[in-house]
Design an enzyme around this catalytic site. Structure first.
Site, PDB file in Angstrom:
ATOM      1  N   GLN A 116       0.578  -6.253  -3.806  1.00 53.56           N
ATOM      2  CA  GLN A 116      -0.619  -6.462  -2.996  1.00 53.56           C
ATOM      3  C   GLN A 116      -1.700  -5.462  -3.391  1.00 53.56           C
ATOM      4  OE1 GLN A 116       2.068  -6.044   0.635  1.00 53.56           O
ATOM      5  NE2 GLN A 116       0.507  -7.405   1.455  1.00 53.56           N
ATOM      6  N   CYS A 138     -28.047 -11.011 -16.253  1.00 56.40           N
ATOM      7  CA  CYS A 138     -28.958 -11.746 -15.361  1.00 56.40           C
ATOM      8  C   CYS A 138     -29.436 -10.949 -14.156  1.00 56.40           C
ATOM      9  CB  CYS A 138     -28.306 -13.054 -14.887  1.00 56.40           C
ATOM     10  SG  CYS A 138     -27.138 -12.835 -13.531  1.00 56.40           S
ATOM     11  N   THR A 168       0.003   5.146  -1.621  1.00 59.03           N
ATOM     12  CA  THR A 168      -0.447   6.269  -0.781  1.00 59.03           C
ATOM     13  C   THR A 168      -0.023   7.597  -1.401  1.00 59.03           C
ATOM     14  OG1 THR A 168       1.500   5.890   0.612  1.00 59.03           O
ATOM     15  CG2 THR A 168      -0.577   5.076   1.445  1.00 59.03           C
ATOM     16  N   ARG A 221      -5.358  -0.616   5.802  1.00 60.43           N
ATOM     17  CA  ARG A 221      -5.010  -1.393   6.985  1.00 60.43           C
ATOM     18  C   ARG A 221      -4.225  -0.613   8.026  1.00 60.43           C
ATOM     19  NH1 ARG A 221      -5.352  -7.162   5.553  1.00 60.43           N
ATOM     20  NH2 ARG A 221      -5.749  -7.294   3.343  1.00 60.43           N
ATOM     21  N   HIS A 253      -3.568  -9.943  -4.718  1.00 59.77           N
ATOM     22  CA  HIS A 253      -4.881  -9.684  -4.107  1.00 59.77           C
ATOM     23  C   HIS A 253      -5.931  -9.364  -5.168  1.00 59.77           C
ATOM     24  CE1 HIS A 253      -2.984  -8.631   0.082  1.00 59.77           C
ATOM     25  NE2 HIS A 253      -2.899  -9.913  -0.210  1.00 59.77           N
ATOM     26  N   ALA A 257       0.806  -1.224   0.000  1.00 56.89           N
ATOM     27  CA  ALA A 257       0.000   0.000   0.000  1.00 56.89           C
ATOM     28  C   ALA A 257       0.842   1.278   0.000  1.00 56.89           C
ATOM     29  CB  ALA A 257      -0.929  -0.003   1.210  1.00 56.89           C
TER      30      ALA A 257
HETATM   31 ZN   LIG Z   1     -25.036 -12.403 -14.439  1.00 60.83          ZN
END
Ligand SMILES: [Zn+2]
Length: 248
Positions: free
Chosen positions: A99, A152, A26, A34, A117, A22
């Site tokens: 990360q 959907c 920044t 965190r 991540h 991170a």
């Molecule tokens: Zn869908």
């Protein structure tokens, strides 16, 4: 002097693999969720950042997440991202393990980026499995507080790792293989507190490589690192690029 030492390590201990956290973003205005006083100190991650919370009430998680999502998409790469891309182009950096989910390494020009991540590049519909690019998700978010799947109607989930979710195995495997093959693991902007990424420096060290760290404040690996520079990621990496005489 310490920049010269770091430049020497990069020159002599190839290949160099970079691990970013991170602290690299920044300086682009993206807060470290965190950190003390960060998002997860104020909000309970189990209520807003976990996969259970998303499954239980995706609209609630999106109402919380949407403003942060726009901070991520509006941020620009900084000197640290640009320096790492220049180092890769010049053959000094083999790959970047990150990360961060913000795509800023890629936008700065880094080519081999391993996102342990996940990232905001795509979102997936849990209902039908359809995957949507970020631009499409932003269009959907402009029209409604919650991005619904056009196919959907299911609520899309960003392809970032939520608390309680498994990490993408392929990325993790590649990260560990890269760490083991690294002559130098250069850690930037991570306190090395989050597993399994915190295990990568041990992987490098056990395979005979060295670890250098650029971070504001202490990390869990400082005592074992060959070199630790306490400072800004952007300034330090820009100075490294100059020390290595690389065109920007
Ligand atoms: Zn869908």
């Amino acid at each position: 002097m310490s920049i010269e030492r770091l430049a020497g390590l990069v020159r002599e201990r190839k290949p160099c693999v970079v691990l970013t956290g991170a602290g690299v973003s920044t300086e682009s205005g993206i807060p470290d969720f965190r950190s003390p006083g960060g998002l997860w100190a104020e909000f309970d991650p189990l209520e807003y950042g976990s996969i259970e919370a998303f499954r239980a009430d995706p609209a609630k998680v999106w109402r919380f997440y949407a403003p942060r999502f726009s901070v991520l998409t509006e941020a620009e790469p900084n000197d640290a991202h640009r320096a790492l891309a220049a180092l890769e182009r010049a053959g000094h950096v083999h790959a970047v393990v990150t990360q961060n989910i913000d795509l800023l390494h890629e936008r700065a020009g880094s080519r081999d980026v391993i996102e342990v991540h996940g990232s905001i590049r795509t979102s997936t519909c849990p209902g039908c499995g359809e995957r949507y690019e970020l631009a499409r998700v932003l269009e959907l978010l402009a029209d409604a507080p919650v991005p619904a799947c056009p196919a959907c109607g299911g609520v899309l989930k960003p392809d970032v790792v939520f608390f309680g979710e498994l990490l993408p195995q392929e990325a993790i495997d590649r990260a560990f293989a890269l760490a083991a093959s690294a002559g130098l693991l250069l850690v930037v902007g991570s306190a090395l507190e989050v597993h399994p990424v915190a295990g990568l420096p041990y992987e490098t060290l056990n395979a005979g490589g060295a670890v250098a760290i650029v971070n504001r404040g202490p990390t869990a690996f400082d005592s074992r690192a060959t070199l630790k520079l306490d400072g800004s990621a952007g300034e330090t990496l820009a100075a490294l690029v100059r020390a290595l005489r690389i065109p920007r």
